[in-house]
Design an enzyme around this catalytic site. Sequence first.
Site, PDB file in Angstrom:
ATOM      1  N   GLY A 289      49.025  40.921  43.960  1.00 46.08           N
ATOM      2  CA  GLY A 289      47.912  40.247  43.294  1.00 46.08           C
ATOM      3  C   GLY A 289      48.430  39.013  42.583  1.00 46.08           C
ATOM      4  O   GLY A 289      49.585  38.988  42.147  1.00 46.08           O
TER       5      GLY A 289
ATOM      6  N   GLN B 272      48.265  32.127  36.706  1.00 37.60           N
ATOM      7  CA  GLN B 272      49.693  32.284  37.035  1.00 37.60           C
ATOM      8  C   GLN B 272      50.235  31.114  37.848  1.00 37.60           C
ATOM      9  O   GLN B 272      51.449  30.968  37.983  1.00 37.60           O
ATOM     10  CB  GLN B 272      49.932  33.593  37.794  1.00 37.60           C
ATOM     11  CG  GLN B 272      49.674  34.833  36.934  1.00 37.60           C
ATOM     12  CD  GLN B 272      49.965  36.093  37.713  1.00 37.60           C
ATOM     13  OE1 GLN B 272      49.123  36.574  38.466  1.00 37.60           O
ATOM     14  NE2 GLN B 272      51.159  36.635  37.547  1.00 37.60           N
TER      15      GLN B 272
ATOM     16  N   CYS C 246      54.656  42.561  36.963  1.00 37.24           N
ATOM     17  CA  CYS C 246      53.863  41.335  36.915  1.00 37.24           C
ATOM     18  C   CYS C 246      54.756  40.181  37.361  1.00 37.24           C
ATOM     19  O   CYS C 246      55.885  40.052  36.896  1.00 37.24           O
ATOM     20  CB  CYS C 246      53.375  41.090  35.492  1.00 37.24           C
ATOM     21  SG  CYS C 246      52.421  39.579  35.317  1.00 37.24           S
ATOM     22  N   LEU C 247      54.247  39.346  38.258  1.00 40.57           N
ATOM     23  CA  LEU C 247      55.054  38.228  38.762  1.00 40.57           C
ATOM     24  C   LEU C 247      55.389  37.235  37.649  1.00 40.57           C
ATOM     25  O   LEU C 247      56.330  36.459  37.779  1.00 40.57           O
ATOM     26  CB  LEU C 247      54.330  37.519  39.912  1.00 40.57           C
ATOM     27  CG  LEU C 247      54.126  38.372  41.177  1.00 40.57           C
ATOM     28  CD1 LEU C 247      53.327  37.599  42.215  1.00 40.57           C
ATOM     29  CD2 LEU C 247      55.455  38.826  41.751  1.00 40.57           C
TER      30      LEU C 247
ATOM     31  N   HIS D 131      44.588  44.587  36.141  1.00 38.24           N
ATOM     32  CA  HIS D 131      45.740  43.770  35.738  1.00 38.24           C
ATOM     33  C   HIS D 131      45.430  42.285  35.950  1.00 38.24           C
ATOM     34  O   HIS D 131      45.673  41.457  35.060  1.00 38.24           O
ATOM     35  CB  HIS D 131      46.966  44.201  36.553  1.00 38.24           C
ATOM     36  CG  HIS D 131      48.199  43.399  36.288  1.00 38.24           C
ATOM     37  ND1 HIS D 131      49.314  43.922  35.669  1.00 38.24           N
ATOM     38  CD2 HIS D 131      48.512  42.097  36.567  1.00 38.24           C
ATOM     39  CE1 HIS D 131      50.236  42.974  35.564  1.00 38.24           C
ATOM     40  NE2 HIS D 131      49.783  41.861  36.109  1.00 38.24           N
ATOM     41  N   GLU D 132      44.874  41.950  37.121  1.00 43.87           N
ATOM     42  CA  GLU D 132      44.583  40.539  37.419  1.00 43.87           C
ATOM     43  C   GLU D 132      43.459  40.019  36.535  1.00 43.87           C
ATOM     44  O   GLU D 132      43.491  38.870  36.080  1.00 43.87           O
ATOM     45  CB  GLU D 132      44.230  40.362  38.902  1.00 43.87           C
ATOM     46  CG  GLU D 132      45.335  40.752  39.883  1.00 43.87           C
ATOM     47  CD  GLU D 132      46.701  40.175  39.550  1.00 43.87           C
ATOM     48  OE1 GLU D 132      46.785  39.066  38.991  1.00 43.87           O
ATOM     49  OE2 GLU D 132      47.708  40.865  39.833  1.00 43.87           O
TER      50      GLU D 132
ATOM     51  N   HIS E   7      44.645  38.847  33.280  1.00 44.24           N
ATOM     52  CA  HIS E   7      45.224  37.497  33.318  1.00 44.24           C
ATOM     53  C   HIS E   7      44.154  36.438  33.036  1.00 44.24           C
ATOM     54  O   HIS E   7      44.431  35.416  32.416  1.00 44.24           O
ATOM     55  CB  HIS E   7      45.850  37.205  34.685  1.00 44.24           C
ATOM     56  CG  HIS E   7      47.247  37.717  34.838  1.00 44.24           C
ATOM     57  ND1 HIS E   7      48.288  37.309  34.041  1.00 44.24           N
ATOM     58  CD2 HIS E   7      47.794  38.594  35.724  1.00 44.24           C
ATOM     59  CE1 HIS E   7      49.413  37.909  34.425  1.00 44.24           C
ATOM     60  NE2 HIS E   7      49.140  38.704  35.440  1.00 44.24           N
TER      61      HIS E   7
HETATM   62 NI    NI Z   1      50.487  39.937  36.402  1.00 45.33          NI
END
Ligand code: NI
Length: 180
Positions: free
Chosen positions: A47, A52, A91-92, A133-134, A137
């Site tokens: 995701g 991000q 998380c990226l 989670h997304e 963000h």
């Molecule tokens: Ni994340």
Amino acid sequence: MDSPHTIRIIGDPVLRERAAEVTDIDGRLARLCEDMFSTMYAAPGVGLAAPQVGVAKRFFVYDVEDHVGPQVLINPVIEESEGEWEFTEGCLSIPGLHFDIVRPRVVHVTGRNLDGDEVSLTAEDFLARVIQHELDHLDGVLMVERLDEDQRKAARRAVRKLQLEATEPPTGLAARFGLR
Ligand code: NI
């Protein structure tokens, strides 16, 4: 695989903003989503939310490798949620760190897709987790804010170390985690 965007790392102010509603679902947005998919797959991740990649708009892309394939969710809203489930999240934007986080197990979410059509879906388990989670963000919330008190101290230390490394060229984060 090509990664058209650099993924923003914790400490970047864009990750703390509440993103704005998307008003135009057009070719420009579609191209941006294509680039985000490439960036996400290259990372690799399941995701990726617009903030991000530095875009403070309310949409994210995901692909949880189910039969549904790659999806874009625009202006998403969680209408209902139920249950409780602990799952280890990554998380990226917080590379290399993972935390056990409790969130609702099932969510009903609405929004739009790239055709501008209304989407309404009930997601469970892993998919529900990715969506929550997304969506966080888009509200400027990172997973470290979902930790309980006991986990927080260790998380703060780990994140501080990560941020220090991120500012240290040339053997910083990028080299260590294979990010471009
Ligand atoms: Ni994340």
